[in-house]
Design a protein around this motif. Structure first.
Motif, PDB file in Angstrom:
ATOM      1  N   HIS A  98       0.731  -1.298   0.025  1.00 20.76           N
ATOM      2  CA  HIS A  98      -0.067   0.045   0.006  1.00 20.76           C
ATOM      3  C   HIS A  98       0.839   1.315   0.024  1.00 20.76           C
ATOM      4  O   HIS A  98       0.729   2.132  -0.919  1.00 20.76           O
ATOM      5  N   GLU A 116      -6.238   6.261  -2.729  1.00 20.23           N
ATOM      6  CA  GLU A 116      -6.312   5.081  -1.833  1.00 20.23           C
ATOM      7  C   GLU A 116      -6.897   4.066  -2.866  1.00 20.23           C
ATOM      8  O   GLU A 116      -6.364   3.008  -2.572  1.00 20.23           O
ATOM      9  N   HIS A 161       1.814   4.107  -3.052  1.00 22.88           N
ATOM     10  CA  HIS A 161       1.713   5.581  -2.867  1.00 22.88           C
ATOM     11  C   HIS A 161       3.081   6.471  -3.276  1.00 22.88           C
ATOM     12  O   HIS A 161       3.119   7.303  -4.098  1.00 22.88           O
ATOM     13  N   TYR A 204     -11.739   0.885   2.878  1.00 28.25           N
ATOM     14  CA  TYR A 204     -10.630   2.153   2.629  1.00 28.25           C
ATOM     15  C   TYR A 204     -10.206   2.499   1.273  1.00 28.25           C
ATOM     16  O   TYR A 204     -10.023   3.768   1.218  1.00 28.25           O
TER      17      TYR A 204
HETATM   18 ZN    ZN Z   1      -3.081   5.260   1.686  1.00 31.41          ZN
END
Ligand code: ZN
Length: 275
Positions: free
Chosen positions: A155, A228, A159, A221
């Protein structure tokens, strides 16, 4: 092993013991079906990654060789076909023993800034460090306890790739030959659909809402923002491609072109397949 990475600061790679490599990487879902040759290249990429990055623990945590290898391998699966150069320009990886709750300002949809101290499993700063909770790093490798598709390292490093061209907005720099319009339309329509499904689940009576959220193909999420959605979608791409690909085939295809990997194909024909 204090000084382990400091002893030869100019080295371009840090050798990883083969036994440590096997032990540290055996449990990850993204390793399923990875050919031996790719496994070897992942180890080499991780060795270069270890030479590029500096690890520091907080609250007295010693980030030992095994922890470093675990983080390196998970970070490097994203860039296996892109090159570790995609992680150049910053060097610090800060590891907390468990989730952390820094006081920080967040802006809501109406543009109002709130101060929160919600617990976080990880964070990535533009041009700065990646921050990880080691408890969460280890969770993804724990076959008994993990939530399939949840991988904090993938994750946060997704990013980082997204930040190669500025704020993490779900639009990383695409390769020559990729179509930006196709990327945008695939992600925008999947994101709209996913947000609607999360909203539908949230409107259910409490007793059924959780089951509905658990049945979604991605962690809820992902509905937070387009950035995201890309990071959570990347977790699913590597960890649970068998859930992502049927739910959002156009997103899977764009991620396949971006990462230049096909994790679903590595799994081979599944139970309902006649191939
Ligand atoms: Zn994140």
């Amino acid at each position: 092993m204090p000084g382990w990475f400091r002893s030869r600061p100019a080295a371009r790679s840090r050798a990883i013991d083969p036994a440590l490599w096997r032990e540290a990487t055996a449990g990850w879902l993204f390793m399923r079906g990875l050919p031996q040759e790719s496994n070897g290249r992942l180890k080499e990429a991780s060795e270069r990654f270890l030479a590029m990055k500096h690890f520091s623990g907080t609250h007295g945590l010693e980030v030992d060789a095994r922890m470093q290898v675990e983080i390196a391998a998970q970070a490097c699966i994203l860039v296996l076909e892109l090159g570790v150069e995609w992680y150049e320009g910053w060097s610090e990886i800060i590891v907390y023993p468990s989730q952390f709750a820094p006081e920080r300002e967040v802006m809501d949809e109406a543009g109002v800034v709130h101060v929160t101290n919600d617990a976080m499993a990880g964070g990535a700063w533009l041009g700065g460090p990646v921050v990880l909770s080691y408890e969460d790093v280890a969770l993804a490798g724990d076959a008994e306890a993990r939530v399939a598709g949840y991988n904090v390292v993938i994750h946060e490093f997704a990013h980082k790739l997204d930040m190669r061209n500025g704020d993490p907005n779900g639009f990383p720099p695409l390769h020559a030959g990729m179509d930006a319009g196709l990327w945008k339309s695939a992600f925008a329509s999947a994101y709209r659909d996913f947000c609607a499904r999360v909203d539908d689940a949230d409107r259910l009576p409490e007793a059924r809402a959780q089951a509905a959220l658990d049945a979604l193909p991605l962690d809820p999420y992902a509905a937070e923002s387009a950035g995201e959605f890309f990071a959570v979608g990347s977790e699913a791409f590597f960890e649970t491609p068998e859930l992502l690909a049927p739910a959002y085939p156009a997103v899977y295809e764009q991620l396949r072109q971006f990462y230049r990997q096909d994790p679903l194909a590595r799994l081979g024909p599944g139970p309902g397949s006649h191939a």
